[in-house]
Design an enzyme around this catalytic site. Structure first.
Site, mmCIF file in Angstrom:
data_model
loop_
_atom_site.group_PDB
_atom_site.id
_atom_site.type_symbol
_atom_site.label_atom_id
_atom_site.label_comp_id
_atom_site.label_asym_id
_atom_site.label_seq_id
_atom_site.Cartn_x
_atom_site.Cartn_y
_atom_site.Cartn_z
ATOM 1 C CG ASP A 37 -2.153 0.912 0.956
ATOM 2 O OD1 ASP A 37 -3.273 0.364 0.837
ATOM 3 O OD2 ASP A 37 -1.992 2.149 0.866
ATOM 4 C CG ASP A 75 3.099 4.662 -6.114
ATOM 5 O OD1 ASP A 75 2.237 4.108 -6.807
ATOM 6 O OD2 ASP A 75 3.289 5.890 -6.095
ATOM 7 C CG ASN A 102 -8.252 -3.634 -3.524
ATOM 8 O OD1 ASN A 102 -9.470 -3.525 -3.614
ATOM 9 N ND2 ASN A 102 -7.553 -3.003 -2.574
ATOM 10 C CE1 TYR A 174 -12.295 4.722 -9.103
ATOM 11 C CE2 TYR A 174 -14.282 4.402 -10.412
ATOM 12 C CZ TYR A 174 -13.486 4.048 -9.334
ATOM 13 O OH TYR A 174 -13.874 3.014 -8.504
ATOM 14 C CE LYS A 178 -11.506 1.430 -10.542
ATOM 15 N NZ LYS A 178 -10.626 0.503 -9.811
HETATM 16 N N1 LIG Z 1 -15.618 2.102 -2.504
HETATM 17 C C1 LIG Z 1 -16.354 2.080 -3.614
HETATM 18 O O1 LIG Z 1 -17.520 2.546 -3.626
HETATM 19 C C2 LIG Z 1 -15.814 1.434 -4.859
HETATM 20 C C3 LIG Z 1 -16.709 1.176 -5.919
HETATM 21 C C4 LIG Z 1 -16.229 0.583 -7.084
HETATM 22 C C5 LIG Z 1 -14.881 0.229 -7.160
HETATM 23 N N2 LIG Z 1 -14.035 0.500 -6.115
HETATM 24 C C6 LIG Z 1 -12.625 0.112 -6.254
HETATM 25 O O2 LIG Z 1 -12.271 -0.751 -5.173
HETATM 26 C C7 LIG Z 1 -10.848 -0.707 -4.976
HETATM 27 C C8 LIG Z 1 -10.543 -0.580 -3.497
HETATM 28 O O3 LIG Z 1 -10.976 0.692 -3.031
HETATM 29 P P1 LIG Z 1 -11.641 0.921 -1.593
HETATM 30 O O4 LIG Z 1 -13.079 1.127 -1.813
HETATM 31 O O5 LIG Z 1 -11.190 -0.149 -0.663
HETATM 32 O O6 LIG Z 1 -11.001 2.353 -1.222
HETATM 33 P P2 LIG Z 1 -9.839 2.765 -0.178
HETATM 34 O O7 LIG Z 1 -9.454 4.138 -0.542
HETATM 35 O O8 LIG Z 1 -10.292 2.531 1.217
HETATM 36 O O9 LIG Z 1 -8.668 1.736 -0.466
HETATM 37 C C9 LIG Z 1 -7.804 1.846 -1.567
HETATM 38 C C10 LIG Z 1 -6.396 1.542 -1.073
HETATM 39 O O10 LIG Z 1 -5.509 1.600 -2.206
HETATM 40 C C11 LIG Z 1 -4.342 2.269 -1.793
HETATM 41 N N3 LIG Z 1 -3.637 2.839 -2.957
HETATM 42 C C12 LIG Z 1 -4.043 3.867 -3.743
HETATM 43 N N4 LIG Z 1 -3.120 4.128 -4.674
HETATM 44 C C13 LIG Z 1 -2.114 3.238 -4.493
HETATM 45 C C14 LIG Z 1 -0.890 3.002 -5.159
HETATM 46 N N5 LIG Z 1 -0.489 3.743 -6.204
HETATM 47 N N6 LIG Z 1 -0.092 2.001 -4.712
HETATM 48 C C15 LIG Z 1 -0.466 1.241 -3.649
HETATM 49 N N7 LIG Z 1 -1.613 1.428 -2.968
HETATM 50 C C16 LIG Z 1 -2.437 2.415 -3.403
HETATM 51 C C17 LIG Z 1 -4.853 3.356 -0.852
HETATM 52 O O11 LIG Z 1 -3.823 3.886 -0.038
HETATM 53 C C18 LIG Z 1 -5.921 2.593 -0.068
HETATM 54 O O12 LIG Z 1 -5.382 1.973 1.076
HETATM 55 C C19 LIG Z 1 -10.353 0.463 -5.835
HETATM 56 O O13 LIG Z 1 -9.772 -0.043 -7.015
HETATM 57 C C20 LIG Z 1 -11.627 1.222 -6.148
HETATM 58 O O14 LIG Z 1 -11.541 1.972 -7.331
HETATM 59 C C21 LIG Z 1 -14.484 1.091 -4.986
#
Ligand SMILES: NC(=O)c1ccc[n+]([C@@H]2O[C@H](COP(=O)([O-])OP(=O)(O)OC[C@H]3O[C@@H](n4cnc5c(N)ncnc54)[C@H](O)[C@@H]3O)[C@@H](O)[C@H]2O)c1
Length: 287
Positions: A37, A75, A102, A174, A178
């Site tokens: 992360d 990253d 993810n 975004y 996606k």
């Molecule tokens: N929460 C929603 O409503 C939702 C809906 C559709 C899709 N998603 C997708 O689900 C996935 C997980 O998101 P979430 O909802 O758990 O949000 P979140 O923000 O809680 O978790 C995302 C994690 O990814 C980490 N991250 C971001 N950029 C990074 C990088 N370059 N390298 C390493 N780590 C990185 C962040 O620090 C965070 O811990 C994402 O791909 C998001 O687009 C989320």
């Protein structure tokens, strides 16, 4: 007996939200975890991103289940960081079976819009290129190991409903990323099938994680009613909990999902396929 006994899972974005939830459920089912992360703020993202404390907490929670976790701050845009995490994890656990690409950002609402070219770039760099980096560095490990594997890429229900634009680089980036992940998934699923390595995308409706459960997102929802009009669940639920997503991942990566590959799996409360005849339920997080 756990459904993932003896398996090792690499999860990007493991510090919090869905990534943490996947790590925990997989550990409860017997897997050891390699987690990566960024644990830092990306400038174009307005709400707070994860911290080292978040990642440490995920490691502690996994260890409470009796399994082990290697948690690495790094990253996905930087291949050396992914490589370092994989090397540390392989040194500790000796194998790799499951990859969850993810990590992602939602860089919406950076104002004024003229500044948001950076949000567009960051969104593509992380949501698309970061995922590609993850596939590029993990697929050869699974192939060389010769025992199959499962890769799941997290996309979004945004790729199944009608979408529009508010000229925001973070939102455009975004959505573009996606959508593009579907192409990447199909290509890798095709290439890796003969090795019994399965590749799928996961398309959730809103999930209650820090990405959307914050004041900035609630304001953005208010300011963008047209954009949000399509973000309507048919089932009477505003958003899923992270564990709801993790249960589907468990099914997908375990033996139960062993013949599922090349699929876009929508877990979207009917958002993309069913008209919200009862009015629908919209993600809001304003309470
Ligand atoms: N929460 C929603 O409503 C939702 C809906 C559709 C899709 N998603 C997708 O689900 C996935 C997980 O998101 P979430 O909802 O758990 O949000 P979140 O923000 O809680 O978790 C995302 C994690 O990814 C980490 N991250 C971001 N950029 C990074 C990088 N370059 N390298 C390493 N780590 C990185 C962040 O620090 C965070 O811990 C994402 O791909 C998001 O687009 C989320």
């Amino acid at each position: 007996m756990g459904q993932l006994d003896g398996k090792v899972a690499f999860i990007t974005g493991a510090a919090r939200g869905q990534g943490r939830s996947h790590a925990l459920l997989f550990a409860e089912e017997g897997a050891d975890i390699i987690g990566l992360d960024i644990c830092e703020q990306v400038e174009s993202v307005v709400p707070p991103m994860s911290t080292q404390d978040d990642l440490d907490e995920t490691v502690a929670l996994v260890e409470k289940t009796g399994r082990r976790m290697v948690g690495v701050k790094g990253d996905t845009r930087n291949r050396a960081d992914i490589q370092r995490a994989l090397e540390q994890g392989l040194a500790e656990f000796g194998r790799l079976d499951i990859v969850l690409a993810n990590a992602g950002i939602f860089a919406a609402g950076l104002k004024p819009y003229a500044q948001s070219e950076q949000a567009w770039k960051d969104s593509l760099d992380i949501n698309l290129t970061g995922t590609w980096n993850t596939l590029q560095l993990t697929a050869p490990i699974l192939v060389d190991q010769g025992q199959g594997g499962s890769i799941v890429i997290t996309s979004s229900s945004a790729t199944g409903r009608w979408i529009t634009t508010n000229y925001d680089g973070g939102v455009d980036g975004y959505n573009a990323a996606k959508y593009a992940l579907g192409g990447l998934m199909t290509a890798y699923a095709g290439k890796l099938a003969e090795h019994n390595i399965r590749v799928n995308t996961f398309h959730p409706t809103g999930v209650s994680t820090p990405m959307v459960a914050n004041d900035h997102f609630a304001t953005w929802v208010d300011e963008n009613p047209t954009y949000m009009a399509s973000w309507m669940n048919a089932l009477p639920v505003e958003s899923m909990q992270p564990v709801d997503a993790s249960q589907v991942f468990l099914f997908l990566v375990s033996d139960l999902g062993r013949y599922i590959t090349g699929q876009e799996l929508f877990v979207d409360a009917g958002q993309t396929t069913i008209p919200p005849l009862g009015g629908g339920t919209q993600l809001n997080h304003q309470h």
